[in-house]
Design a protein around this motif. Structure first.
Motif, PDB file in Angstrom:
ATOM      1  N   TYR A  15       0.854  -1.194   0.000  1.00 27.42           N
ATOM      2  CA  TYR A  15       0.000   0.000   0.000  1.00 27.42           C
ATOM      3  C   TYR A  15       0.881   1.232   0.000  1.00 27.42           C
ATOM      4  CZ  TYR A  15      -3.643   3.301   1.382  1.00 27.42           C
ATOM      5  OH  TYR A  15      -4.520   4.349   1.410  1.00 27.42           O
ATOM      6  N   SER A  16       0.572   2.181  -0.841  1.00 34.88           N
ATOM      7  CA  SER A  16       1.374   3.403  -0.902  1.00 34.88           C
ATOM      8  C   SER A  16       0.798   4.420   0.061  1.00 34.88           C
ATOM      9  CB  SER A  16       1.380   3.960  -2.327  1.00 34.88           C
ATOM     10  OG  SER A  16       0.047   4.125  -2.780  1.00 34.88           O
ATOM     11  N   GLY A  17       1.273   4.375   1.286  1.00 34.25           N
ATOM     12  CA  GLY A  17       0.747   5.261   2.316  1.00 34.25           C
ATOM     13  C   GLY A  17       0.737   4.522   3.636  1.00 34.25           C
ATOM     14  N   SER A  18      -0.045   5.010   4.567  1.00 38.94           N
ATOM     15  CA  SER A  18      -0.141   4.386   5.893  1.00 38.94           C
ATOM     16  C   SER A  18      -1.501   3.715   6.035  1.00 38.94           C
ATOM     17  CB  SER A  18       0.030   5.434   6.996  1.00 38.94           C
ATOM     18  OG  SER A  18       1.332   5.936   7.002  1.00 38.94           O
ATOM     19  N   PRO A  19      -1.538   2.424   5.839  1.00 34.31           N
ATOM     20  CA  PRO A  19      -2.829   1.736   5.922  1.00 34.31           C
ATOM     21  C   PRO A  19      -3.208   1.424   7.359  1.00 34.31           C
ATOM     22  CG  PRO A  19      -1.132   0.143   5.474  1.00 34.31           C
ATOM     23  CD  PRO A  19      -0.450   1.485   5.563  1.00 34.31           C
ATOM     24  N   GLU A  20      -4.416   0.960   7.509  1.00 39.39           N
ATOM     25  CA  GLU A  20      -4.814   0.372   8.783  1.00 39.39           C
ATOM     26  C   GLU A  20      -4.947  -1.129   8.545  1.00 39.39           C
ATOM     27  OE1 GLU A  20      -8.058   2.274  10.758  1.00 39.39           O
ATOM     28  OE2 GLU A  20      -7.974   0.863  12.443  1.00 39.39           O
ATOM     29  N   LEU A  21      -4.386  -1.916   9.445  1.00 40.26           N
ATOM     30  CA  LEU A  21      -4.371  -3.370   9.277  1.00 40.26           C
ATOM     31  C   LEU A  21      -5.250  -4.050  10.325  1.00 40.26           C
ATOM     32  CD1 LEU A  21      -2.594  -4.864   7.103  1.00 40.26           C
ATOM     33  CD2 LEU A  21      -1.827  -2.542   7.624  1.00 40.26           C
ATOM     34  N   PHE A  22      -5.866  -5.131   9.908  1.00 37.52           N
ATOM     35  CA  PHE A  22      -6.792  -5.882  10.761  1.00 37.52           C
ATOM     36  C   PHE A  22      -6.532  -7.381  10.608  1.00 37.52           C
ATOM     37  CE2 PHE A  22      -9.735  -2.289  11.262  1.00 37.52           C
ATOM     38  CZ  PHE A  22      -9.477  -1.547  10.123  1.00 37.52           C
ATOM     39  N   TRP A  23      -6.896  -8.102  11.651  1.00 34.43           N
ATOM     40  CA  TRP A  23      -7.066  -9.543  11.545  1.00 34.43           C
ATOM     41  C   TRP A  23      -8.520  -9.874  11.866  1.00 34.43           C
ATOM     42  CZ3 TRP A  23      -4.221 -13.401   9.603  1.00 34.43           C
ATOM     43  CH2 TRP A  23      -2.851 -13.175   9.390  1.00 34.43           C
TER      44      TRP A  23
ATOM     45  N   HIS B 137      -4.558  -2.892  14.232  1.00 34.64           N
ATOM     46  CA  HIS B 137      -3.209  -2.540  14.675  1.00 34.64           C
ATOM     47  C   HIS B 137      -3.194  -1.275  15.515  1.00 34.64           C
ATOM     48  CE1 HIS B 137      -2.695   0.553  11.457  1.00 34.64           C
ATOM     49  NE2 HIS B 137      -1.736   0.995  12.236  1.00 34.64           N
ATOM     50  N   ILE B 138      -4.122  -0.367  15.287  1.00 32.18           N
ATOM     51  CA  ILE B 138      -4.054   0.902  16.018  1.00 32.18           C
ATOM     52  C   ILE B 138      -4.449   0.732  17.480  1.00 32.18           C
ATOM     53  CG2 ILE B 138      -4.402   2.322  13.979  1.00 32.18           C
ATOM     54  CD1 ILE B 138      -7.285   2.737  14.924  1.00 32.18           C
ATOM     55  N   SER B 139      -5.153  -0.345  17.809  1.00 35.51           N
ATOM     56  CA  SER B 139      -5.598  -0.498  19.197  1.00 35.51           C
ATOM     57  C   SER B 139      -4.533  -1.175  20.058  1.00 35.51           C
ATOM     58  CB  SER B 139      -6.904  -1.277  19.264  1.00 35.51           C
ATOM     59  OG  SER B 139      -6.714  -2.573  18.764  1.00 35.51           O
ATOM     60  N   ARG B 140      -3.622  -1.881  19.405  1.00 34.49           N
ATOM     61  CA  ARG B 140      -2.504  -2.522  20.117  1.00 34.49           C
ATOM     62  C   ARG B 140      -2.970  -3.416  21.269  1.00 34.49           C
ATOM     63  NH1 ARG B 140       2.592  -1.051  19.468  1.00 34.49           N
ATOM     64  NH2 ARG B 140       3.051   0.466  17.860  1.00 34.49           N
ATOM     65  N   GLU B 141      -4.123  -4.053  21.088  1.00 33.84           N
ATOM     66  CA  GLU B 141      -4.636  -4.930  22.140  1.00 33.84           C
ATOM     67  C   GLU B 141      -4.148  -6.348  21.923  1.00 33.84           C
ATOM     68  OE1 GLU B 141      -9.034  -3.841  23.415  1.00 33.84           O
ATOM     69  OE2 GLU B 141      -8.810  -3.821  21.240  1.00 33.84           O
ATOM     70  N   SER B 142      -4.318  -7.159  22.960  1.00 30.78           N
ATOM     71  CA  SER B 142      -4.123  -8.588  22.841  1.00 30.78           C
ATOM     72  C   SER B 142      -5.495  -9.220  23.057  1.00 30.78           C
ATOM     73  CB  SER B 142      -3.134  -9.089  23.882  1.00 30.78           C
ATOM     74  OG  SER B 142      -3.099 -10.492  23.886  1.00 30.78           O
ATOM     75  N   ILE B 143      -5.968  -9.933  22.056  1.00 30.52           N
ATOM     76  CA  ILE B 143      -7.287 -10.543  22.126  1.00 30.52           C
ATOM     77  C   ILE B 143      -7.117 -12.055  22.077  1.00 30.52           C
ATOM     78  CG2 ILE B 143      -9.556 -10.723  21.050  1.00 30.52           C
ATOM     79  CD1 ILE B 143      -9.006  -7.902  21.905  1.00 30.52           C
TER      80      ILE B 143
ATOM     81  N   ALA C 258      -0.429  -8.786  17.281  1.00 26.28           N
ATOM     82  CA  ALA C 258       0.098  -8.544  15.937  1.00 26.28           C
ATOM     83  C   ALA C 258       0.760  -7.182  15.943  1.00 26.28           C
ATOM     84  CB  ALA C 258      -1.013  -8.595  14.900  1.00 26.28           C
ATOM     85  N   ASP C 259       1.946  -7.130  15.385  1.00 31.95           N
ATOM     86  CA  ASP C 259       2.679  -5.859  15.306  1.00 31.95           C
ATOM     87  C   ASP C 259       2.847  -5.458  13.855  1.00 31.95           C
ATOM     88  OD1 ASP C 259       4.623  -6.995  18.048  1.00 31.95           O
ATOM     89  OD2 ASP C 259       3.172  -5.343  18.046  1.00 31.95           O
ATOM     90  N   LEU C 260       2.561  -4.202  13.614  1.00 29.74           N
ATOM     91  CA  LEU C 260       2.733  -3.677  12.266  1.00 29.74           C
ATOM     92  C   LEU C 260       4.205  -3.336  12.064  1.00 29.74           C
ATOM     93  CD1 LEU C 260       1.436  -2.701   9.625  1.00 29.74           C
ATOM     94  CD2 LEU C 260       1.105  -0.474  10.713  1.00 29.74           C
ATOM     95  N   ASN C 261       4.822  -3.943  11.072  1.00 31.06           N
ATOM     96  CA  ASN C 261       6.207  -3.666  10.735  1.00 31.06           C
ATOM     97  C   ASN C 261       6.224  -2.957   9.384  1.00 31.06           C
ATOM     98  OD1 ASN C 261       8.885  -3.846   9.698  1.00 31.06           O
ATOM     99  ND2 ASN C 261       9.304  -5.560  11.072  1.00 31.06           N
ATOM    100  N   LYS C 262       6.364  -1.632   9.442  1.00 34.60           N
ATOM    101  CA  LYS C 262       6.268  -0.855   8.194  1.00 34.60           C
ATOM    102  C   LYS C 262       7.457  -1.101   7.282  1.00 34.60           C
ATOM    103  CE  LYS C 262       3.336   2.757  10.076  1.00 34.60           C
ATOM    104  NZ  LYS C 262       3.149   4.198  10.336  1.00 34.60           N
ATOM    105  N   GLY C 263       8.616  -1.412   7.889  1.00 34.14           N
ATOM    106  CA  GLY C 263       9.791  -1.661   7.069  1.00 34.14           C
ATOM    107  C   GLY C 263       9.635  -2.916   6.224  1.00 34.14           C
ATOM    108  N   GLU C 264       9.081  -3.945   6.843  1.00 30.97           N
ATOM    109  CA  GLU C 264       8.881  -5.206   6.124  1.00 30.97           C
ATOM    110  C   GLU C 264       7.475  -5.303   5.541  1.00 30.97           C
ATOM    111  OE1 GLU C 264      11.939  -7.847   8.925  1.00 30.97           O
ATOM    112  OE2 GLU C 264       9.832  -8.429   8.749  1.00 30.97           O
TER     113      GLU C 264
END
Lengths: 112, 111
Positions: free
Chosen positions: B27-35, B50-56, B61-67
Motif C-alpha cells: 500500500y502506498s501510504g499508511s494503511p490500517e491493518l486488521f485480523w 493494529h491501532i488499538s494494540r490490544e491482545s485478544i 500482531a505488530d505492524l512492521n512498516k519496514g517489512e
C-alpha cells in the motif's frame, strides 16, 4: 449485542433471473458495504454506501449490480440478470464513523 | 493498488505450541491493518486492529512498516483457536473502510 443480519441465508436462482439480497445493518451505523467470496477465493470488496449514495465500487460492481437503502433500515444488493459466475457468498457489513466493520452471516447465492 | 498476501493457506500446530500466521501487504501510504477470524459456521469477526494494540484471546500482531508485515502470533495455541484467519487492509482518506482481504489461512490446532 446488536448484529448485522442478512436474508435469505441461501438463495438458489436460474441464470438470467434477478435476485435481491437483503441486509439489516446495526441501527446507528452510517457506512454500509457489500463483499463477496467465491468458493475457494478471497473475500472481495464490491461496494460502499454512505449518505444514500455509493461512495466507492470495485470493477466487479458493474451495471448488473445495484444497491439501495429503501427504508432507512434495510440495505439491499440487487443483481439484475444473474450469471453462473455470480455464485458466491455475499457479505454485508456496516460501521460507525470510527469503528471497524461488523459483518453479517452471509447469503450463499447459487446460480444454476 | 492495495494488496494483502497470506502465504500459508493451511497451518497445523499442536496444542500449546506457538503459532504465527503471516501477512504481508502492499500500500502506498499508511494503511490500517486488521485480523479477522471466522470460526466454523460463524460470521467474520474482528480479532485485532493494529491501532488499538490490544491482545485478544492471547493473540498479538505488530505492524512492521519496514517489512510491510502484520503477522499474527500466539505463544500457546489452543484447540478453540482452530478457524480461518484473514488479514485485511483499509486505506486512508476516501477509501477508508473499504477492506482488502488476504486469501486466508486455515489454522488447525491438534490436541
Amino acid at each position: 449485542e446488536p448484529e448485522v443480519t442478512q436474508t435469505p441465508s441461501h438463495q438458489v436462482t436460474q441464470m438470467g433471473q434477478e435476485v435481491i439480497l437483503r441486509c439489516v445493518p446495526i441501527s446507528n451505523h452510517l457506512y454500509f458495504y457489500w463483499y463477496r467470496q467465491i468458493l475457494g477465493q478471497k473475500v472481495e470488496f464490491l461496494v460502499s454506501f454512505y449518505n444514500n449514495e455509493i461512495s466507492e465500487k470495485s470493477e466487479i460492481f458493474d451495471d448488473q449490480f445495484s444497491v439501495e437503502r429503501p427504508d432507512g433500515s434495510n440495505f439491499t444488493l440487487k443483481i439484475r440478470s444473474t450469471k453462473l459466475e455470480d455464485s458466491a457468498m455475499y457479505f454485508c457489513a456496516s460501521r460507525t464513523i470510527t469503528d471497524t466493520q461488523y459483518f453479517g452471516p452471509g447469503t450463499r447465492l447459487t446460480v444454476l | 493498488a492495495q494488496r494483502v498476501t497470506q502465504p500459508e493457506k493451511l497451518l497445523s500446530v499442536f496444542k500449546g505450541a506457538p503459532v504465527e500466521l503471516k501477512c504481508n501487504y502492499s500500500y502506498s501510504g499508511s494503511p490500517e491493518l486488521f485480523w479477522y477470524v471466522q470460526y466454523s459456521r460463524q460470521r467474520l469477526q474482528l480479532l485485532l486492529r493494529h491501532i488499538s494494540r490490544e491482545s485478544i484471546k492471547g493473540f498479538t500482531a505488530d505492524l512492521n512498516k519496514g517489512e510491510t508485515s502484520f503477522h499474527l502470533k500466539k505463544p500457546f495455541a489452543q484447540e478453540e483457536d482452530s478457524a480461518m484467519y484473514y488479514c485485511a487492509l483499509s486505506g486512508r482518506g476516501t477509501s477508508y473502510g473499504k477492506l482488502t482481504f488476504g486469501q486466508g489461512t486455515i489454522l488447525t490446532v491438534h490436541p
